[in-house]
Design a protein around this motif. Structure first.
Motif, PDB file in Angstrom:
ATOM      1  N   UNK A   1      89.120  32.066 -24.190  1.00 29.27           N
ATOM      2  CA  UNK A   1      89.212  32.604 -25.595  1.00 29.27           C
ATOM      3  C   UNK A   1      87.729  32.925 -25.910  1.00 29.27           C
ATOM      4  N   UNK A   2      87.433  34.164 -25.863  1.00 27.99           N
ATOM      5  CA  UNK A   2      85.979  34.697 -26.268  1.00 27.99           C
ATOM      6  C   UNK A   2      85.640  34.495 -27.512  1.00 27.99           C
ATOM      7  N   UNK A   3      84.264  33.813 -27.734  1.00 26.84           N
ATOM      8  CA  UNK A   3      83.557  33.474 -28.914  1.00 26.84           C
ATOM      9  C   UNK A   3      83.041  34.801 -29.340  1.00 26.84           C
ATOM     10  N   UNK A   4      82.454  35.079 -30.616  1.00 22.77           N
ATOM     11  CA  UNK A   4      81.842  36.108 -31.100  1.00 22.77           C
ATOM     12  C   UNK A   4      80.323  36.083 -31.129  1.00 22.77           C
TER      13      UNK A   4
ATOM     14  N   UNK B   1      91.885  49.328 -29.701  1.00 22.86           N
ATOM     15  CA  UNK B   1      93.299  49.448 -29.794  1.00 22.86           C
ATOM     16  C   UNK B   1      94.141  48.338 -29.395  1.00 22.86           C
ATOM     17  N   UNK B   2      93.819  47.682 -28.066  1.00 23.78           N
ATOM     18  CA  UNK B   2      94.479  46.716 -27.873  1.00 23.78           C
ATOM     19  C   UNK B   2      94.341  45.514 -28.775  1.00 23.78           C
ATOM     20  N   UNK B   3      93.569  45.255 -29.398  1.00 27.04           N
ATOM     21  CA  UNK B   3      93.140  44.194 -30.408  1.00 27.04           C
ATOM     22  C   UNK B   3      94.174  44.444 -31.677  1.00 27.04           C
ATOM     23  N   UNK B   4      94.161  45.601 -32.121  1.00 29.40           N
ATOM     24  CA  UNK B   4      94.929  46.175 -33.165  1.00 29.40           C
ATOM     25  C   UNK B   4      96.481  45.853 -32.796  1.00 29.40           C
TER      26      UNK B   4
ATOM     27  N   UNK C   1      91.456  38.403 -39.595  1.00 26.42           N
ATOM     28  CA  UNK C   1      90.348  38.963 -39.887  1.00 26.42           C
ATOM     29  C   UNK C   1      89.207  38.847 -38.853  1.00 26.42           C
ATOM     30  N   UNK C   2      89.114  37.583 -38.322  1.00 25.20           N
ATOM     31  CA  UNK C   2      88.224  37.196 -37.293  1.00 25.20           C
ATOM     32  C   UNK C   2      88.267  37.930 -36.308  1.00 25.20           C
TER      33      UNK C   2
ATOM     34  N   UNK D   1      86.850  42.676 -31.292  1.00 26.32           N
ATOM     35  CA  UNK D   1      87.914  43.243 -30.810  1.00 26.32           C
ATOM     36  C   UNK D   1      87.486  42.837 -28.945  1.00 26.32           C
ATOM     37  N   UNK D   2      86.370  42.355 -28.831  1.00 31.77           N
ATOM     38  CA  UNK D   2      86.445  42.122 -27.300  1.00 31.77           C
ATOM     39  C   UNK D   2      87.074  41.092 -26.937  1.00 31.77           C
ATOM     40  N   UNK D   3      87.413  40.121 -27.867  1.00 27.47           N
ATOM     41  CA  UNK D   3      88.455  38.939 -27.775  1.00 27.47           C
ATOM     42  C   UNK D   3      89.582  39.222 -26.782  1.00 27.47           C
ATOM     43  N   UNK D   4      90.140  40.403 -26.968  1.00 26.88           N
ATOM     44  CA  UNK D   4      91.300  40.935 -26.340  1.00 26.88           C
ATOM     45  C   UNK D   4      91.063  41.054 -25.129  1.00 26.88           C
TER      46      UNK D   4
END
Length: 407
Positions: free
Chosen positions: A131-134, A194-197, A212-213, A218-221
């Motif tokens: 799970x990618x951090x920000x 788009x993938x995150x949405x 919201x986070x 979006x790179x978390x996706x």
């Protein structure tokens, strides 16, 4: 008569490997710790790329990320102490692909961190997504300080439990989300808006603060797409005679691949340095050699392989659109089949490729395009840009040679 006595056998083997890849249905199925999920023991850390030949090969960025993870686990009091433990072997390193996971950039995996289980709904097979951090100053870019530690804790203590509560009971299929993102211009490597949405829409009960986070990161996706790609490609492992690529990864020193017909054997060459768009005040001279497990998406047929379907990311990377479009269309010819689900309009009638063939890469004579984040080589400044790296032809030539010996 075929010039290659093995070509007919390889064609059949590749068809079977591709059938297995496309038959896989990755589903997000729950949260566990890396220790529980992958058997990662105390004193062991996973990392991106193939195994290092020794401690001197580990780039500063990766060494600092590994050391930060060791401090976060409580194995050392300082990053300097942890670096010494890594160098002298008191902390054991394992490559992520052998653990059953993939992770971006330094890709460090520690036993206590939370990971997402990704199951094959259509048959056997499991992988795990980190799970990618920000942020730009994050552990995956070699940074470990108070803010990075807080980010890691937020992932484990807030984001992961919220995701687990929000997942549907039957799990969440990943590939439809990927297809939705690609249709909206994602390359599913450096652009995942788009993938995150789509991901967030599929989780209506998700905690609003976590929603919201996620929207702001979006790179978390990417991590879910990576693990799904690995799960699909893993199903082709061991198909005798197949030249389809099942893994493509970089550790900052080397770029390495695996092909179906040679199992878990790595074929490697020196990693290239990415070129592209840098965040001021950074420039090419600051760039770390190509790094991360994320090129698994190119092996699957996304990322740089659909550069011609993702105009916005070309602009972000500072690359000319005509170059990106030509590279994407050139790469499409390196895949033996067409993906049945992912079909962006800009790819036209040829669609998105599936089944990256090492033999076609070698015959084409051009290094493979990889879309990638760029870390600072000092291992302290973090994420400094987005660009294009190349997977060296030598990796694919070595694999093809090995297949010739074993077919």
């Amino acid at each position: 008569m075929s010039a290659d006595p093995h070509s007919d056998d390889r064609t059949s083997a590749n068809a079977e490997a591709l059938r297995r890849i496309l038959a896989t249905e990755p589903v997000l199925a729950g949260i566990a710790t890396a220790g529980e999920a992958m058997g990662l023991a105390e004193g062991e850390l996973g990392h991106a790329g193939a195994p290092f030949s020794g401690p001197d090969e580990i780039p500063h960025l990766v060494l600092n990320a590994l050391a930060g993870a060791a401090v976060h686990e409580g194995w050392a009091g300082t990053v300097a102490e942890a670096r010494a433990q890594i160098r002298d072997g008191r902390i054991r390193l394992r490559c992520n692909h052998d653990l059953g996971t993939v992770s971006p950039m330094a890709g460090v995996v520690r036993p206590s961190q939370r990971v997402m289980r990704v199951e094959n709904r259509a048959g056997p097979g499991v992988t795990f997504a980190t799970l990618a951090e920000s942020g730009r100053r994050a552990l995956r870019f070699g940074v470990y300080d108070a803010a990075a530690a807080e980010g890691l804790a937020q992932i484990d203590d807030v984001v992961a439990p919220a995701l687990e509560r929000a997942l549907p009971g039957a799990g969440l299929a990943v590939l439809p989300l990927v297809a939705d993102g690609v249709a909206q211009g994602d390359d599913v490597h450096q652009r995942n808006v788009g993938g995150m949405a789509a991901f967030i829409r599929a989780l209506p009960d998700l905690d609003p603060a976590v929603r919201s986070w996620l929207f702001s990161n979006p790179q978390h996706f990417l991590n879910y797409a990576m693990a799904a790609a690995k799960l699909c490609l893993d199903q082709a492992e061991g198909v005798a005679g197949s030249s389809l690529v099942t893994a493509l990864t970089r550790n900052g020193a080397t770029c390495a691949i695996r092909v179906a017909g040679t199992g878990r054997r790595w074929f490697s060459a020196p990693a290239t340095v990415p070129v592209g768009g840098f965040f001021p005040p950074y420039a090419l001279a600051d760039a770390q050699g190509d790094l991360g497990d994320s090129a698994i998406v190119e092996a699957y047929g996304l990322g740089g392989a659909i550069a011609h379907a993702a105009p916005e990311i070309a602009q972000t990377m500072g690359r000319d659109w005509s170059e990106a479009a030509e590279d994407g269309r050139t790469m499409r010819a390196l895949y033996i089949g067409r993906h049945p689900l992912i079909a962006p309009a800009l790819c036209g009638i040829e669609g998105v490729g599936a089944g990256l063939d090492a033999a076609r890469v070698v015959a084409g004579g051009r290094p493979l395009r990889i879309h990638t984040g760029i870390g600072h080589r000092d291992g302290a400044s973090g994420w400094i840009g987005v660009g294009v790296a190349r997977a060296p032809l030598a990796c694919f030539a070595q694999a093809l040679s090995a297949l010739g010996e074993t077919v």
